[in-house]
Write an enzyme that holds these catalytic residues in place. Sequence first.
Site: not given
Length: 300
Positions: A45, A128, A146
């Site tokens: 990520e 996020y 996203d």
Amino acid sequence: MTAMTATQTPPASLHDPVIGWFEQHARDLPWRRPEAGAWGVMVSEFMLQQTPVSRVLPVYEQWLARWPRPADLAAEPPGEAVRAWGRLGYPRRALRLHGAAQAITERHGGDVPSEHGQLLALPGIGEYTAAAVASFAYGQRHAVLDTNVRRVFARAATGIQYPPNATTAAERKLARALLPEDDERAARWAAATMELGALVCTAKNEDCTRCPIAGQCAWRLAGKPAHQGPPRRGQTYAGTDRQVRGRLLAVLREAVAPVPQSALDAVWDEPVQRARALDGLVADGLVEPLAGGQYRLPLS
């Protein structure tokens, strides 16, 4: 058909086709495999932010081979994280990942925490990333927004071509409304919508013939109206401070000893921009100045 909203959308009509499509078409990516674990998901990520999968894959593999657990990374100087980051860009992500690894080691015994609040409390972890790790690594129910997911929702549910430049409260509300109730299914939905945006509902040249929800897409059914919002932010690189910073860091990554100012001066002709870029690297903690006009990657 009017554009769907969080109160009008029948989420179940979207879940089955999107998740079914994902089961058939999802890419076999290393961070999606069970052996990746939560740390592998977290590393991916950080690396995938504003960086395509093709560039991330080799660096990710090397990173996990060298630092298979957070404690392994935490034991190294932060400059080694910057060095290993290579040319992925936005190298402050490397420092943030190193800081997160240190916090995981100190606060959680070296295991990536599963609670969303604990993830959010780690340095360098925003909303996020916390939601993505909780969802993809631990199968929890979170709205994971996203750029790809936001574009899918903007088109399919809101009837516009592109989402706003910055995530809005309305987008978050819609994303929560669209989540399946079951944790495992919600996590699958998060991954599926992200993949749909990456492979089919792309920013340019979307392929509606391959989309499993084309028949329900508000934007397509409205005739694909052109974007009416603020101009979309383009990403330039050539000639920018980002390019200069990248060239300066490349010299330092390849060096085994401190680098003199003259070696850095050689990578960019314009002295004012070069000095500004170097000062920025120092201010960001990516470069450590030493006595005698020498520089190195940070050791602490």
